[in-house]
Design a protein around this motif. Structure first.
Motif, PDB file in Angstrom:
ATOM      1  N   ARG A  67       0.826  -1.211   0.000  1.00 29.35           N
ATOM      2  CA  ARG A  67       0.000   0.000   0.000  1.00 29.35           C
ATOM      3  C   ARG A  67       0.861   1.262   0.000  1.00 29.35           C
ATOM      4  O   ARG A  67       0.583   2.217  -0.731  1.00 29.35           O
ATOM      5  CB  ARG A  67      -0.921   0.005   1.222  1.00 29.35           C
ATOM      6  CG  ARG A  67      -2.142  -0.874   1.096  1.00 29.35           C
ATOM      7  CD  ARG A  67      -3.167  -0.569   2.178  1.00 29.35           C
ATOM      8  NE  ARG A  67      -2.629  -0.776   3.514  1.00 29.35           N
ATOM      9  CZ  ARG A  67      -2.726  -1.924   4.181  1.00 29.35           C
ATOM     10  NH1 ARG A  67      -3.348  -2.955   3.619  1.00 29.35           N
ATOM     11  NH2 ARG A  67      -2.217  -2.044   5.385  1.00 29.35           N
ATOM     12  N   GLN A  68       1.911   1.271   0.829  1.00 32.19           N
ATOM     13  CA  GLN A  68       2.703   2.491   0.970  1.00 32.19           C
ATOM     14  C   GLN A  68       3.796   2.613  -0.081  1.00 32.19           C
ATOM     15  O   GLN A  68       4.139   3.725  -0.489  1.00 32.19           O
ATOM     16  CB  GLN A  68       3.318   2.555   2.366  1.00 32.19           C
ATOM     17  CG  GLN A  68       4.008   3.879   2.643  1.00 32.19           C
ATOM     18  CD  GLN A  68       4.149   4.151   4.120  1.00 32.19           C
ATOM     19  OE1 GLN A  68       3.576   3.453   4.950  1.00 32.19           O
ATOM     20  NE2 GLN A  68       4.904   5.165   4.470  1.00 32.19           N
ATOM     21  N   PHE A  69       4.335   1.461  -0.517  1.00 30.22           N
ATOM     22  CA  PHE A  69       5.417   1.477  -1.504  1.00 30.22           C
ATOM     23  C   PHE A  69       5.072   0.527  -2.658  1.00 30.22           C
ATOM     24  O   PHE A  69       5.694  -0.544  -2.798  1.00 30.22           O
ATOM     25  CB  PHE A  69       6.739   1.071  -0.847  1.00 30.22           C
ATOM     26  CG  PHE A  69       7.169   1.952   0.287  1.00 30.22           C
ATOM     27  CD1 PHE A  69       7.657   3.228   0.049  1.00 30.22           C
ATOM     28  CD2 PHE A  69       7.087   1.508   1.603  1.00 30.22           C
ATOM     29  CE1 PHE A  69       8.069   4.046   1.093  1.00 30.22           C
ATOM     30  CE2 PHE A  69       7.488   2.314   2.658  1.00 30.22           C
ATOM     31  CZ  PHE A  69       7.981   3.592   2.403  1.00 30.22           C
ATOM     32  N   PRO A  70       4.101   0.872  -3.464  1.00 34.03           N
ATOM     33  CA  PRO A  70       3.613  -0.056  -4.492  1.00 34.03           C
ATOM     34  C   PRO A  70       4.643  -0.423  -5.550  1.00 34.03           C
ATOM     35  O   PRO A  70       4.492  -1.447  -6.232  1.00 34.03           O
ATOM     36  CB  PRO A  70       2.435   0.703  -5.117  1.00 34.03           C
ATOM     37  CG  PRO A  70       2.677   2.140  -4.787  1.00 34.03           C
ATOM     38  CD  PRO A  70       3.361   2.141  -3.463  1.00 34.03           C
ATOM     39  N   ASP A  71       5.684   0.379  -5.698  1.00 30.35           N
ATOM     40  CA  ASP A  71       6.699   0.103  -6.726  1.00 30.35           C
ATOM     41  C   ASP A  71       7.878  -0.709  -6.194  1.00 30.35           C
ATOM     42  O   ASP A  71       8.751  -1.104  -6.967  1.00 30.35           O
ATOM     43  CB  ASP A  71       7.219   1.419  -7.321  1.00 30.35           C
ATOM     44  CG  ASP A  71       6.136   2.204  -8.025  1.00 30.35           C
ATOM     45  OD1 ASP A  71       5.216   1.567  -8.587  1.00 30.35           O
ATOM     46  OD2 ASP A  71       6.191   3.451  -8.005  1.00 30.35           O
ATOM     47  N   HIS A  72       7.918  -0.958  -4.900  1.00 31.88           N
ATOM     48  CA  HIS A  72       9.057  -1.672  -4.319  1.00 31.88           C
ATOM     49  C   HIS A  72       8.948  -3.181  -4.550  1.00 31.88           C
ATOM     50  O   HIS A  72       7.854  -3.749  -4.596  1.00 31.88           O
ATOM     51  CB  HIS A  72       9.135  -1.422  -2.812  1.00 31.88           C
ATOM     52  CG  HIS A  72       9.641  -0.066  -2.459  1.00 31.88           C
ATOM     53  ND1 HIS A  72      10.064   0.264  -1.184  1.00 31.88           N
ATOM     54  CD2 HIS A  72       9.801   1.068  -3.200  1.00 31.88           C
ATOM     55  CE1 HIS A  72      10.454   1.524  -1.156  1.00 31.88           C
ATOM     56  NE2 HIS A  72      10.293   2.037  -2.364  1.00 31.88           N
ATOM     57  N   LYS A  80       8.145  -7.389  -9.232  1.00 36.06           N
ATOM     58  CA  LYS A  80       8.476  -6.015  -9.607  1.00 36.06           C
ATOM     59  C   LYS A  80       9.986  -5.840  -9.745  1.00 36.06           C
ATOM     60  O   LYS A  80      10.764  -6.706  -9.342  1.00 36.06           O
ATOM     61  CB  LYS A  80       7.911  -5.035  -8.572  1.00 36.06           C
ATOM     62  CG  LYS A  80       6.385  -5.050  -8.487  1.00 36.06           C
ATOM     63  CD  LYS A  80       5.876  -4.003  -7.544  1.00 36.06           C
ATOM     64  CE  LYS A  80       4.346  -4.068  -7.443  1.00 36.06           C
ATOM     65  NZ  LYS A  80       3.696  -3.698  -8.720  1.00 36.06           N
ATOM     66  N   THR A  81      10.380  -4.704 -10.301  1.00 35.03           N
ATOM     67  CA  THR A  81      11.794  -4.348 -10.446  1.00 35.03           C
ATOM     68  C   THR A  81      12.013  -2.986  -9.821  1.00 35.03           C
ATOM     69  O   THR A  81      11.302  -2.031 -10.153  1.00 35.03           O
ATOM     70  CB  THR A  81      12.210  -4.312 -11.921  1.00 35.03           C
ATOM     71  OG1 THR A  81      11.957  -5.594 -12.516  1.00 35.03           O
ATOM     72  CG2 THR A  81      13.683  -3.973 -12.057  1.00 35.03           C
TER      73      THR A  81
END
Length: 268
Positions: A60-65, A77-78
């Motif tokens: 939720r807080q770091f969706p790209d991590h 993810k990358t």
């Protein structure tokens, strides 16, 4: 980067405490215990519940991590930012009613650990380390201790699940066992890293262990003034090697532990 780290620290502490409390509440009250591999490693519904709390919070807080978690695996993810999560380190202990387990999170930036959080619910101990900012237990700074009588050392032994009774590991393990005052095998590796960081152990010898419970502990020890090296004495630099063979200790005990391990591997 600074803003991300501040937010990550807050989130890691929050989710570790929440997941750890759920584990404590359900201790000795399990509905499901499964053997998940050929080596007898176990998984319970609490592993999945604790993992869901942590992974959902990060997502939720770091969706790209990137998130690489013990049970759920890699999220596909990358990113330069990688979360390594062990929601219940010490599951086998937990499953048989032995209160030695923790909830563990580490955040890596470009392969280097920058944040480590370990929560030990049964005694309410929260360990936090950030790169170049020290290591703390319940907000009190901790330090690896120098033992003036290192020949009477207490050490932790950590090995990967797949090692089992590999001949080389057995030989080294036996040598350590008969040449130190006490060798501990807790089957909750993160707790041994915490013990070294706060001065309750003199060293750790790790033989081909997994990384899910590795990075938070390593950062805690390093930030508490300890060193983490391979058996040849080279500093641990991170990375995604499939196999890790490490020594951790006070810097002044480096040669002692290297020689102890060398003798253990050469004898026989």
């Amino acid at each position: 980067m600074e803003e991300i780290l501040r937010a990550a620290k807050k989130l890691a502490i929050q989710t570790a405490l929440q997941a750890g409390q759920e584990a404590k509440n359900r201790f000795e009250n399990l509905n499901s215990i499964l053997v998940k591999d050929d080596f007898g490693d176990m998984v319970t519904e609490v592993d999945h519940l604790a993992e869901e709390i942590i992974v959902n919070g990060i997502s939720r807080q770091f969706p790209d991590h990137v998130i690489d978690s013990e049970e759920a695996g890699h999220n596909g993810k990358t990113s330069d930012w990688v979360w390594v999560v062990d929601p219940l380190d010490g599951t086998n202990n937990y499953a048989i009613g032995m209160p030695l387990y923790s909830t563990t999170l580490a955040l890596l930036y470009r392969g280097k650990p920058v944040l480590g959080v370990v929560y030990e619910p049964m005694v309410d101990r929260l360990f936090v380390a950030m790169a170049e900012r020290g290591a703390y237990c319940n907000n009190v700074r901790i330090q690896v201790k120098k033992n003036e009588k290192i020949q009477r050392s207490s050490i932790g032994w950590i090995q990967g699940h797949a090692v089992q009774n590999e001949a080389r590991a057995v030989k080294l393990r036996h040598h350590l066992d008969v040449n130190v005052r006490r060798m501990m095998r807790l089957w909750a590796p993160t707790l041994q890293w915490c013990m070294l960081a706060k001065g309750d152990l003199d060293g750790i010898v790790l033989y081909n262990s997994e990384s899910s419970d590795l990075y938070a502990g390593i950062l805690l020890v390093q930030e508490a003034g300890g060193i983490v090296i391979d058996y040849a004495g080279n500093p641990f630099e991170g990375g995604s090697e499939a196999e890790h063979y490490l020594i951790a200790c006070h810097p002044e005990h480096k040669e002692y532990f290297m020689e102890l391990v060398r003798q253990g591997l050469d004898n026989g």
